[in-house]
Write a protein that holds these residues in place. Structure first.
Motif, mmCIF file in Angstrom:
data_model
loop_
_atom_site.group_PDB
_atom_site.id
_atom_site.type_symbol
_atom_site.label_atom_id
_atom_site.label_comp_id
_atom_site.label_asym_id
_atom_site.label_seq_id
_atom_site.Cartn_x
_atom_site.Cartn_y
_atom_site.Cartn_z
ATOM 1 N N LYS A 75 22.136 73.381 70.306
ATOM 2 C CA LYS A 75 21.127 73.130 71.348
ATOM 3 C C LYS A 75 20.497 74.424 71.832
ATOM 4 N N ALA A 76 21.326 75.459 72.030
ATOM 5 C CA ALA A 76 20.803 76.695 72.622
ATOM 6 C C ALA A 76 20.043 77.554 71.613
ATOM 7 N N THR A 77 20.410 77.479 70.334
ATOM 8 C CA THR A 77 19.818 78.414 69.361
ATOM 9 C C THR A 77 19.175 77.730 68.158
ATOM 10 N N GLY A 78 19.501 76.471 67.953
ATOM 11 C CA GLY A 78 19.010 75.796 66.746
ATOM 12 C C GLY A 78 19.836 76.121 65.510
ATOM 13 N N ILE A 79 20.846 76.991 65.663
ATOM 14 C CA ILE A 79 21.661 77.358 64.504
ATOM 15 C C ILE A 79 22.744 76.308 64.283
ATOM 16 N N ARG A 80 22.900 75.910 63.033
ATOM 17 C CA ARG A 80 23.857 74.868 62.695
ATOM 18 C C ARG A 80 25.140 75.525 62.166
ATOM 19 N N CYS A 81 26.274 75.193 62.773
ATOM 20 C CA CYS A 81 27.564 75.754 62.336
ATOM 21 C C CYS A 81 28.426 74.660 61.719
ATOM 22 N N ASP A 82 29.416 75.091 60.951
ATOM 23 C CA ASP A 82 30.402 74.168 60.380
ATOM 24 C C ASP A 82 31.742 74.390 61.067
ATOM 25 N N ILE A 83 32.609 73.374 60.981
ATOM 26 C CA ILE A 83 33.965 73.531 61.503
ATOM 27 C C ILE A 83 34.944 73.528 60.337
ATOM 28 N N LYS A 84 35.826 74.519 60.340
ATOM 29 C CA LYS A 84 36.925 74.525 59.382
ATOM 30 C C LYS A 84 38.181 74.200 60.161
ATOM 31 N N TRP A 85 38.942 73.206 59.707
ATOM 32 C CA TRP A 85 40.101 72.748 60.470
ATOM 33 C C TRP A 85 41.027 73.893 60.845
ATOM 34 N N PRO A 86 41.598 73.927 62.033
ATOM 35 C CA PRO A 86 41.297 72.968 63.092
ATOM 36 C C PRO A 86 40.095 73.358 63.935
ATOM 37 N N ASN A 87 39.830 74.664 64.029
ATOM 38 C CA ASN A 87 38.850 75.054 65.049
ATOM 39 C C ASN A 87 38.148 76.372 64.757
ATOM 40 N N ASP A 88 38.045 76.741 63.496
ATOM 41 C CA ASP A 88 37.210 77.902 63.188
ATOM 42 C C ASP A 88 35.773 77.409 63.081
ATOM 43 N N ILE A 89 34.866 78.160 63.686
ATOM 44 C CA ILE A 89 33.461 77.793 63.596
ATOM 45 C C ILE A 89 32.794 78.805 62.667
ATOM 46 N N LEU A 90 32.158 78.282 61.623
ATOM 47 C CA LEU A 90 31.625 79.143 60.572
ATOM 48 C C LEU A 90 30.125 78.973 60.416
ATOM 49 N N ILE A 91 29.486 80.072 59.987
ATOM 50 C CA ILE A 91 28.111 79.985 59.501
ATOM 51 C C ILE A 91 28.130 80.619 58.116
#
Ligand code: BTN
Length: 254
Positions: A96-112
């Motif tokens: 919402k804030a940046t328009g950048i789409r991230c992925d989640i790697k279990w359990p909680n790493d957020i990746l681009i």
């Protein structure tokens, strides 16, 4: 000064210039009876804590280092659900804030693009079998340039500035993440884990893939089948045995 648009999250805000770890402060505040939604934010952490006993690189003025105190009435075995809830909130807030789409790697790493941009650490303050508080720590790499990262992190870490091509307003990102998290959290308390679970699965990159899960004691290779209603990862090895993984590092092999 953070301009939050949340009702509960940030009712009490501790805003610091430099601390050892916002988690450590949040633990102390929770112990002293802090209200739900208390947040601790710092411009820098001298001893930022990561998962599995690791350090978290938290240089001054470039990231968002925040801990949130929650007091849900849930059983300790449901706590992983909150980790997944936090991950979903971060992905949605960043989008919402940046328009950048991230992925989640279990359990909680957020990746681009396969590099880590956000880490989440959920810690329990429990007495016998009762949860007193859950402390959700979120570390977001926002305005670091590549050369700000120590050499060993450059290949595996990134920031929103590196990926987006310019610097971002950190307060706006924090606002968006806390707003997503507050909405999702109250929905979760009222209606349960299903919505979080579906959202989480829609952002997850590891499900259905061949992965290697390294736990503290061993490592298991197999196919990630999905998560359970408690947020536990189900991993099927080559013999067809399904393992329940509570805590591990995941490597995606495909
Ligand atoms: C991970 O290892 O991926 C989790 C990193 C969590 C870092 C955040 S930054 C704010 C909070 N305070 C800490 O010391 N750690 C968490």
């Amino acid at each position: 000064q953070l301009g939050l648009n949340t009702k509960f999250f940030g009712r009490e805000i501790y805003y610091e210039e430099s601390v050892d770890s916002t988690q450590k402060i949040a633990h102390r505040l929770a112990y002293e009876g802090a209200v739900e939604g208390t947040i601790v934010v710092s411009e820098e952490q001298r001893m930022g804590r990561g998962r599995l006993g690791r350090a978290w690189f938290s240089p001054i003025y470039t990231g968002i280092w925040v801990s949130i105190i929650l007091k849900p009435e849930i059983a300790p075995q449901q706590a992983p659900q909150l980790t997944l809830l936090a991950a979903v909130s971060v992905v949605r807030g960043i989008q919402k804030a940046t328009g950048i789409r991230c992925d989640i790697k279990w359990p909680n790493d957020i990746l681009i693009n396969g590099k880590k941009v956000v880490g989440i650490l959920t810690e329990l303050v429990a007495e016998s079998d009762r949860i007193n508080a859950v402390i959700v720590g979120i570390g977001m790499n926002v305005n670091q340039e590549r050369e700000h990262f120590p050499e060993d992190l450059q290949a595996i870490a990134t920031s929103l500035a590196i990926e987006g091509g310019h610097k971002w307003n950190r307060a706006a990102i924090l606002q968006a993440v806390l707003k997503e998290m507050e909405d999702l959290y109250f929905d979760y308390l009222k209606n349960g884990f299903q919505v979080v679970k579906l959202l989480w699965e829609s952002y997850a990159v590891s499900i259905g893939k061949q992965i290697k899960a390294r736990t503290l004691t061993n490592s298991i290779t197999g196919k990630a089948l999905g998560i359970t209603d408690e947020g536990v990862l189900l991993l099927e090895d080559e013999k067809g045995t399904v393992h329940r993984i509570y805590s591990a590092d995941i490597e995606i092999n495909e």
